[in-house]
Each structure stands twice: as structure tokens, then as C-alpha cells.
Design a protein around this motif. Structure first.
Motif, PDB file in Angstrom:
ATOM      1  N   CYS A 239     -54.308 -36.570  45.211  1.00 50.74           N
ATOM      2  CA  CYS A 239     -52.965 -36.061  44.970  1.00 50.74           C
ATOM      3  C   CYS A 239     -52.740 -34.762  45.731  1.00 50.74           C
ATOM      4  O   CYS A 239     -53.681 -34.015  45.994  1.00 50.74           O
ATOM      5  CB  CYS A 239     -52.739 -35.819  43.482  1.00 50.74           C
ATOM      6  SG  CYS A 239     -52.674 -37.317  42.476  1.00 50.74           S
ATOM      7  N   LYS A 240     -51.481 -34.477  46.031  1.00 47.98           N
ATOM      8  CA  LYS A 240     -51.101 -33.265  46.748  1.00 47.98           C
ATOM      9  C   LYS A 240     -50.040 -32.509  45.960  1.00 47.98           C
ATOM     10  O   LYS A 240     -49.091 -33.101  45.462  1.00 47.98           O
ATOM     11  CB  LYS A 240     -50.555 -33.626  48.138  1.00 47.98           C
ATOM     12  CG  LYS A 240     -50.132 -32.434  48.981  1.00 47.98           C
ATOM     13  CD  LYS A 240     -49.650 -32.886  50.360  1.00 47.98           C
ATOM     14  CE  LYS A 240     -49.255 -31.703  51.223  1.00 47.98           C
ATOM     15  NZ  LYS A 240     -48.782 -32.136  52.567  1.00 47.98           N
ATOM     16  N   PRO A 272     -57.123 -36.893  50.912  1.00 44.19           N
ATOM     17  CA  PRO A 272     -57.800 -35.867  50.106  1.00 44.19           C
ATOM     18  C   PRO A 272     -57.005 -35.483  48.866  1.00 44.19           C
ATOM     19  O   PRO A 272     -55.823 -35.815  48.733  1.00 44.19           O
ATOM     20  CB  PRO A 272     -57.886 -34.679  51.075  1.00 44.19           C
ATOM     21  CG  PRO A 272     -56.676 -34.837  51.938  1.00 44.19           C
ATOM     22  CD  PRO A 272     -56.510 -36.326  52.127  1.00 44.19           C
ATOM     23  N   ALA A 273     -57.659 -34.783  47.978  1.00 44.56           N
ATOM     24  CA  ALA A 273     -56.979 -34.048  46.924  1.00 44.56           C
ATOM     25  C   ALA A 273     -56.736 -32.646  47.463  1.00 44.56           C
ATOM     26  O   ALA A 273     -57.675 -32.003  47.943  1.00 44.56           O
ATOM     27  CB  ALA A 273     -57.836 -33.999  45.666  1.00 44.56           C
ATOM     28  N   GLU A 274     -55.500 -32.170  47.411  1.00 46.37           N
ATOM     29  CA  GLU A 274     -55.237 -30.868  48.019  1.00 46.37           C
ATOM     30  C   GLU A 274     -54.091 -30.137  47.325  1.00 46.37           C
ATOM     31  O   GLU A 274     -53.208 -30.745  46.727  1.00 46.37           O
ATOM     32  CB  GLU A 274     -54.916 -31.017  49.503  1.00 46.37           C
ATOM     33  CG  GLU A 274     -53.697 -31.844  49.834  1.00 46.37           C
ATOM     34  CD  GLU A 274     -53.476 -31.944  51.341  1.00 46.37           C
ATOM     35  OE1 GLU A 274     -53.463 -30.888  52.012  1.00 46.37           O
ATOM     36  OE2 GLU A 274     -53.325 -33.076  51.848  1.00 46.37           O
ATOM     37  N   ASN A 302     -58.181 -26.567  49.017  1.00 42.17           N
ATOM     38  CA  ASN A 302     -57.191 -25.687  48.405  1.00 42.17           C
ATOM     39  C   ASN A 302     -57.048 -25.932  46.896  1.00 42.17           C
ATOM     40  O   ASN A 302     -56.035 -26.433  46.406  1.00 42.17           O
ATOM     41  CB  ASN A 302     -55.825 -25.826  49.089  1.00 42.17           C
ATOM     42  CG  ASN A 302     -55.865 -25.564  50.575  1.00 42.17           C
ATOM     43  OD1 ASN A 302     -56.737 -24.828  51.055  1.00 42.17           O
ATOM     44  ND2 ASN A 302     -54.955 -26.165  51.318  1.00 42.17           N
ATOM     45  N   ILE A 303     -58.095 -25.567  46.172  1.00 43.03           N
ATOM     46  CA  ILE A 303     -58.096 -25.638  44.713  1.00 43.03           C
ATOM     47  C   ILE A 303     -58.125 -24.208  44.182  1.00 43.03           C
ATOM     48  O   ILE A 303     -59.016 -23.428  44.530  1.00 43.03           O
ATOM     49  CB  ILE A 303     -59.323 -26.413  44.190  1.00 43.03           C
ATOM     50  CG1 ILE A 303     -59.458 -27.769  44.891  1.00 43.03           C
ATOM     51  CG2 ILE A 303     -59.237 -26.569  42.672  1.00 43.03           C
ATOM     52  CD1 ILE A 303     -58.326 -28.727  44.655  1.00 43.03           C
ATOM     53  N   PHE A 304     -57.174 -23.872  43.332  1.00 47.46           N
ATOM     54  CA  PHE A 304     -57.095 -22.545  42.731  1.00 47.46           C
ATOM     55  C   PHE A 304     -57.231 -22.688  41.217  1.00 47.46           C
ATOM     56  O   PHE A 304     -56.370 -23.289  40.568  1.00 47.46           O
ATOM     57  CB  PHE A 304     -55.753 -21.884  43.050  1.00 47.46           C
ATOM     58  CG  PHE A 304     -55.529 -21.592  44.503  1.00 47.46           C
ATOM     59  CD1 PHE A 304     -55.739 -20.326  45.010  1.00 47.46           C
ATOM     60  CD2 PHE A 304     -55.095 -22.594  45.368  1.00 47.46           C
ATOM     61  CE1 PHE A 304     -55.528 -20.053  46.357  1.00 47.46           C
ATOM     62  CE2 PHE A 304     -54.873 -22.334  46.712  1.00 47.46           C
ATOM     63  CZ  PHE A 304     -55.097 -21.054  47.206  1.00 47.46           C
TER      64      PHE A 304
END
Length: 436
Positions: A239-240, A272-274, A302-304
Motif C-alpha cells: 500500500c502507498k 512496495p509498501a511505502e 518511508n515508514i514513520f
């Protein structure tokens, strides 16, 4: 670009869907609020009428409603009012016909998720009510290991994974009736602009909130509880632009697990997951608080994770990254900032390339640019534990301004290249790589 600016840019891309002011009370379509009769057709009719009208809200008023599989449609909100509950059927036949879905990161046709959407946009599941999957030791959960005299998923799981490795067309991967692969609870598949807000989700057969191949997803204020096998809380897969915030997790598996497909099937789809933001959540029991993997063959970036509170002696790990050379994938730009861990059982920070199959494949995983800042943690076995390969060391690991107390083993670092520790205290001892 600073991390805060990058995070804010992602948040600006995530908009919450808005619906026309049309309301469709499910009881007006014959739904039984006493919980005695099956209300599947009536609830679905309210959803369908809202869709055909150009959008609106299907409302479940106070009461108990029994249902099988439901399908959300574009421009429709399903609102579960406070005091309302849907108790989902424990009969697998009520989740037929089969639909396109994923089981542990592999596409197939299987039992429908309890609430499903396919190629829809502007959909929502909201309200202070309860969604009860009614998984228990006699229904759904025994399929994991074949307990209570019920069949095990093992044969079907192995068959599915073998099909994927041989690149058998997805249309031919048909399971469902006569097979024993559990469905997930809430699954939008290839959807856009999704809101899941305020509902309580209980006792899924398997993964509980599982958006797949979706864009623009908000999960806000949801309570997710279930202690069956593989009852992960929220699993955004390939998922994005996703935000998961103000949720409460108490699970039998990972609280949040970011995924992107398993092995050959994940590489076939290669999405990707992003751009995923995980903030201000409370996490109790689970295998991991914030987990990346292991079905991560499409990669992640880009995981926060910021401002989360983790507190349970039954929480195994706070930040968990798991992959191997069978999964592969590039895992990068993972930021774990200002999180508080009041208690846990095992690793505070865990990066594991030896998960399950270990170094048994030909797809070298890449793990880089993992930043942990302003972490406060108490308890556990390991402070930081990294198990990587000599041919693919972890790079860009940075832990700063953090305090980890009460662990048995401060660090185990296997194949980490030039880690950066700055103002890091573990059990009162300072670790500062610039002074070493």
C-alpha cells in the motif's frame, strides 16, 4: 528534505473520503437488530442502494446483527453506531463465493474476507460500534494447527506456496470450500481513498485489518483485539500513503505489520509498501509493536513510527524487521522516533535476516537507513539485536538520544556496518560511536 517535511508531505497526500448526505438504515431493508435472524442480505442491500444512488451512508443502529460476508462499494460509508454490533457467521459457507485475495502475501481465490471491497474508491467503515469476527478455539482458529479435531491449513498452505513458486496463474489457485485457509477480517483490495475510523474489531479468523494494493488509507481510533493465531492488528500490504493513528492494539500476533508480498508472488507483483505513518497508537500484547515483514519481497520504504506507547509483558518486540534470502526485498528509510516502551518481553529493536528459512535462498535482502531517535524503553531481553548476513550487512543503522533500561543483554550486532550511536544509554551505560 528533513524528516518532518517528508512526513508532512505524505500526510498532505492522504485525504479522508467525504460522502453525500444520504442515509440508508439497514433495518428499513429488513435487518434484524435482535440478532436472531441473518441480516447479511439486508445490510448488503443498504450498501448497494447507497452505491446505486451515487453514494451515501448505510447505517446500523443500536442492536445486534448477524451477518456473513459483506462487500463495500465505491462512495459508500458503512456506519456502525455506538451500541450496534455485527456478529459474523462462524460458518465458512457464508464466505462464498470465493474472491481474489491474499493469504500470507500470496494471491489466490479463497473465502471472502468478512468485509471486502475490490477496486472501489471512497469507502469507509466508521462508528463506535463493534465488529465481532467470532473466531475462537472451536471456529476458524483450529485450522492453524488442526486442533480440536479439525483439519489443519498446512496442506493447503504448502500447496498455495508451491503454486506461486511455479507461477501457476492466479485464476487457477482456487481454494475456499473444502480447504482450510482462513480469511482475513477487513480487506479493501486494489482500492483508493479508504477510511476506517472508531470501530472496535474483535476476534478475526486471521489478520484483522488488511488493506492490499491500496492507496490513500486512514485507520484512525480503531480498537483491535484478538488473541487467536495470526491475529495481527493492521497489515498494510503493498500500500502507498497510509496513516494509522490513535488506535489500540491487543493481539495474538504483530500489532502493526507492514508487508509487500511473499517470495515469488511478491516479486511478480513487485509493489512496495511505502509512505506509511504510524503515530500515537497504544500497543499491548503482540509479537511486535511495529513490524516490517516478513512477507516483504516487494520491498518497503518511508515508514514513520512516532509517539506510540507500548506496554505489556506479553509484547515480544517494539521495532521488528524480519526477512531472509528467500523473501528478499529492499527495506529502507524506516524511522522510529519518540516512542515509549514501558514493558516488553524480548527485543526492543530487532532486525532479523535469520527469520524462518534463514539464508536459504537466492534473493539477498537489503536493509538500510534505520533511524531510532528519542526512544525510552524499560524491560526485555535485548536492547538492540541485529542478525544479518556477512554478504548483506545492515547499513545506516542510527540510534540517537535514547534510553533503554532493564534489558538482560544490551546489544548483539551480527554483520552491521558502521552503526551510529549518539547519546544512547543502555542500562545506564553510554554508547557513543563517535568516541570509539
Amino acid at each position: 528534505m528533513t524528516l518532518n517535511r517528508k512526513k508532512e508531505e505524505i500526510l498532505r497526500q492522504i485525504t479522508v473520503p467525504v460522502f453525500p448526505n444520504r442515509h440508508f438504515d439497514v433495518t428499513e431493508f429488513g435487518a434484524d437488530a435482535s440478532g436472531k435472524a441473518d441480516s447479511t442480505a439486508s445490510i448488503q442491500q443498504a450498501i448497494d442502494e447507497a452505491y446505486q444512488a451515487g453514494g451515501g451512508t448505510a447505517i446500523l443502529p443500536k442492536g445486534v446483527f448477524r451477518s456473513g460476508a459483506l462487500r463495500l462499494k465505491s462512495n459508500v460509508e458503512l456506519h456502525i453506531e455506538q451500541g450496534a454490533a455485527i456478529k459474523f457467521s462462524q460458518n465458512p459457507n457464508d464466505y462464498l463465493p470465493v474472491v481474489l485475495t491474499r493469504f500470507e502475501g500470496v494471491e489466490l481465490y479463497n473465502y471472502s474476507p468478512l468485509i471486502y471491497a475490490y477496486e472501489a474508491e471512497n469507502i469507509a467503515l466508521t462508528g463506535k460500534g463493534t465488529l465481532d469476527g467470532q473466531g475462537d478455539e472451536e471456529h476458524w482458529w483450529p485450522w492453524k494447527r488442526g486442533t480440536n479435531g479439525q483439519p489443519s491449513q498446512e496442506k493447503d498452505r504448502d500447496a498455495l506456496f508451491e503454486m506461486a513458486e511455479r507461477n501457476v496463474p492466479v485464476e487457477e489457485r482456487r481454494f475456499g470450500k473444502g480447504h482450510y485457509l482462513r480469511p482475513n477480517f477487513i480487506q479493501p483490495y486494489r482500492c483508493q481513498n479508504i477510511l476506517i475510523k472508531d470501530v472496535t474489531v474483535l476476534n478475526s479468523p486471521m489478520w484483522q485489518v488488511h488493506p492490499v494494493l491500496c492507496e490513500n488509507v486512514t485507520v484512525d481510533g480503531v480498537k483491535v483485539v484478538g488473541h487467536g493465531p495470526n491475529t495481527d492488528g493492521v497489515n498494510p500490504e503493498s500500500c502507498k500513503n497510509v496513516v494509522i493513528k490513535h488506535c489500540h492494539f491487543d493481539n495474538g500476533d504483530d500489532c502493526i505489520a507492514v508487508k509487500s508480498g511473499r517470495n515469488a508472488d511478491g516479486r511478480r507483483i513487485n509493489i512496495p509498501a511505502e509512505n506509511i505513518i504510524i503515530e500515537n497508537n497504544e500497543m499491548k500484547d503482540g509479537h511486535g509493536g511495529v513490524t516490517i515483514g516478513s512477507e516483504i519481497s516487494g520491498g518497503v520504504k518511508n515508514i514513520f513510527a512516532e509517539g506510540n506507547l507500548m506496554d505489556s509483558p506479553n509484547l515480544d518486540r517494539a521495532l521488528r524487521i524480519k526477512t531472509n534470502s528467500v523473501r528478499g526485498g529492499i527495506l529502507k528509510n524506516i524511522y522510529f522516533h519518540k516512542n515509549v516502551v514501558k514493558s516488553l518481553k524480548r527485543e526492543v529493536i530487532a532486525i532479523d535476516m535469520e527469520y524462518e528459512e534463514g539464508d536459504a535462498g537466492n534473493f539477498k535482502p537489503v536493509v538500510r537507513d534505520i533511524e531510532v531517535d528519542q526512544l525510552k524503553s524499560t524491560g526485555g531481553q535485548y536492547g538492540i539485536r541485529v542478525l544479518a548476513y556477512d554478504h548483506s550487512p545492515v547499513t545506516g543503522l542510527k540510534v540517537t538520544d535514547s534510553k533503554i533500561d532493564g534489558v538482560e543483554i544490551p546489544m548483539e550486532l551480527k554483520n552491521v556496518k558502521d552503526p551510529v550511536f549518539l547519546n544512547l544509554y543502555i542500562n545506564g551505560k553510554r554508547y557513543d560511536s563517535s568516541e570509539q
